[in-house]
Design an enzyme around this catalytic site. Structure first.
Site, PDB file in Angstrom:
ATOM      1  CD  GLU A  32      -2.394   1.061   2.910  1.00 48.84           C
ATOM      2  OE1 GLU A  32      -1.701   0.742   3.890  1.00 48.84           O
ATOM      3  OE2 GLU A  32      -3.602   1.342   2.997  1.00 48.84           O
ATOM      4  CG  HIS A  34       2.790   3.296   3.973  1.00 40.92           C
ATOM      5  ND1 HIS A  34       2.194   2.206   3.390  1.00 40.92           N
ATOM      6  CD2 HIS A  34       2.419   3.264   5.284  1.00 40.92           C
ATOM      7  CE1 HIS A  34       1.515   1.540   4.326  1.00 40.92           C
ATOM      8  NE2 HIS A  34       1.629   2.164   5.475  1.00 40.92           N
ATOM      9  CG  ASP A  43       0.666  -1.067   6.627  1.00 35.83           C
ATOM     10  OD1 ASP A  43       1.248  -0.096   7.153  1.00 35.83           O
ATOM     11  OD2 ASP A  43      -0.448  -0.969   6.083  1.00 35.83           O
ATOM     12  CG  HIS A 118      -3.481  -2.892   5.957  1.00 35.27           C
ATOM     13  ND1 HIS A 118      -3.336  -1.622   5.440  1.00 35.27           N
ATOM     14  CD2 HIS A 118      -4.482  -3.477   5.243  1.00 35.27           C
ATOM     15  CE1 HIS A 118      -4.231  -1.455   4.452  1.00 35.27           C
ATOM     16  NE2 HIS A 118      -4.936  -2.563   4.330  1.00 35.27           N
ATOM     17  CD  GLU A 120      -7.062   0.342   5.459  1.00 38.94           C
ATOM     18  OE1 GLU A 120      -6.136  -0.012   6.229  1.00 38.94           O
ATOM     19  OE2 GLU A 120      -6.980   1.369   4.763  1.00 38.94           O
ATOM     20  CG  HIS A 173      -1.750   5.747   5.670  1.00 40.79           C
ATOM     21  ND1 HIS A 173      -1.547   4.380   5.659  1.00 40.79           N
ATOM     22  CD2 HIS A 173      -1.379   6.186   4.460  1.00 40.79           C
ATOM     23  CE1 HIS A 173      -1.086   4.024   4.477  1.00 40.79           C
ATOM     24  NE2 HIS A 173      -0.974   5.099   3.732  1.00 40.79           N
ATOM     25  CD  GLU A 178       1.928   3.308   8.968  1.00 40.58           C
ATOM     26  OE1 GLU A 178       1.598   2.115   8.870  1.00 40.58           O
ATOM     27  OE2 GLU A 178       1.609   4.178   8.124  1.00 40.58           O
TER      28      GLU A 178
HETATM   29 ZN    ZN Z   1       0.743   1.643   7.263  1.00 43.51          ZN
HETATM   30 MN    MN Z   2      -2.033   0.231   5.981  1.00 42.30          MN
END
Ligand code: ZN
Ligand code: MN
Length: 256
Positions: A32, A34, A43, A118, A120, A173, A178
């Site tokens: 994904e 970032h 992630d 992650h 989701e 995010h 992170e």
């Molecule tokens: Zn992430």
């Molecule tokens: Mn994520």
């Protein structure tokens, strides 16, 4: 112990350690976007690194990460319109987790921890675990823990890192948490000079489908990553690793 990583030991050593009652950790990540400053694998990289630190303390084993996750949502991962974001349908992720849990049970694993990196993923992973346990039946003595690593950040740490107020984990995010954790675990994969200047995303309290991509900052970063540093990452990692190790030790009756 030769390695905490399952994919770096032989089946014979793995079997020995499973028979000795080792805890197996399964990191669940995503591929994904970032932002321009962090890699697509953030992630899975973070959940793997955290799992390895916890496994090192508890004599555990880290299975290869699930490197694809459920679809990125605009309000917590930027959404599906970014090039590079590569996601699974919910049913696919559920089936993947169900298959993996069933296999660990077949190996004789009694304690399994799914470490989610992650946002989701959470209910599809929960569904996979529950379907696997239902399929394995009440005689199966596998116990499974599921967690999101950021939930182990301590309040005092968040207050120190966000003196102006914590924006919440969904907007984090590719932001300070992170980015700082990546500076701690994988500094060579972070491009600090590419942190964007976008203002934080301001979402309404509902979703629209197809997604309103204009709600999402074009960089994919939902709140500023400025101020990220390795020391913050070290503190966050210490909270997270210490907190997970003690939760696992308590639930599974181990010495941490
Ligand atoms: Zn992430
Ligand atoms: Mn994520």
């Amino acid at each position: 112990m030769t390695s905490v990583y399952m994919d770096q030991i032989s089946w014979v050593e793995y079997q020995q350690r499973v028979n000795d009652g080792t805890v197996v950790f399964l990191p669940c990540g995503a591929t994904e976007q970032h932002g321009p400053h962090l890699p697509l694998g953030t992630d899975a990289l973070l959940s793997t690194a955290i799992s390895a630190d916890v496994a090192g303390r508890l004599g555990g084993i880290v299975a290869p990460a699930l490197a694809y996750g459920y679809k990125s949502q605009p309000k917590c991962g930027g959404g599906q319109h970014f090039c590079g974001t590569t996601s699974l349908d919910g049913g696919t992720l559920t089936a993947l987790v169900q298959d993996a849990v069933r296999e660990f049970a077949r190996h004789g694993v009694k304690r399994l921890v799914l470490v989610l990196g992650h946002y989701e993923n959470q209910w599809f992973v929960a569904e996979g675990i529950q379907l696997a346990l239902r399929e394995l039946g009440p005689s199966c003595d596998l116990r499974v823990m599921r967690l999101e690593h950021w939930d182990f950040c301590q309040e005092t740490t968040l207050t120190d890192i966000f003196p102006d107020g914590f924006p919440g984990f969904a907007l984090e995010h590719a932001a300070v948490i992170e980015t700082s954790l990546m500076l701690h675990y994988h500094p060579n994969l972070v491009s600090l000079e590419r942190i964007p200047n976008d203002p934080p995303a301001d979402f309404p309290p509902y979703d629209i489908y197809p997604s309103r991509t204009e709600w999402v900052p074009p960089s994919g970063v939902l709140s500023s990553a400025k101020g990220s540093d390795a020391e913050k990452g070290r503190r966050l990692a210490s909270d997270i690793v210490g907190g997970i190790a003690s939760a696992v030790a308590t639930e599974f009756g181990l010495e941490s």
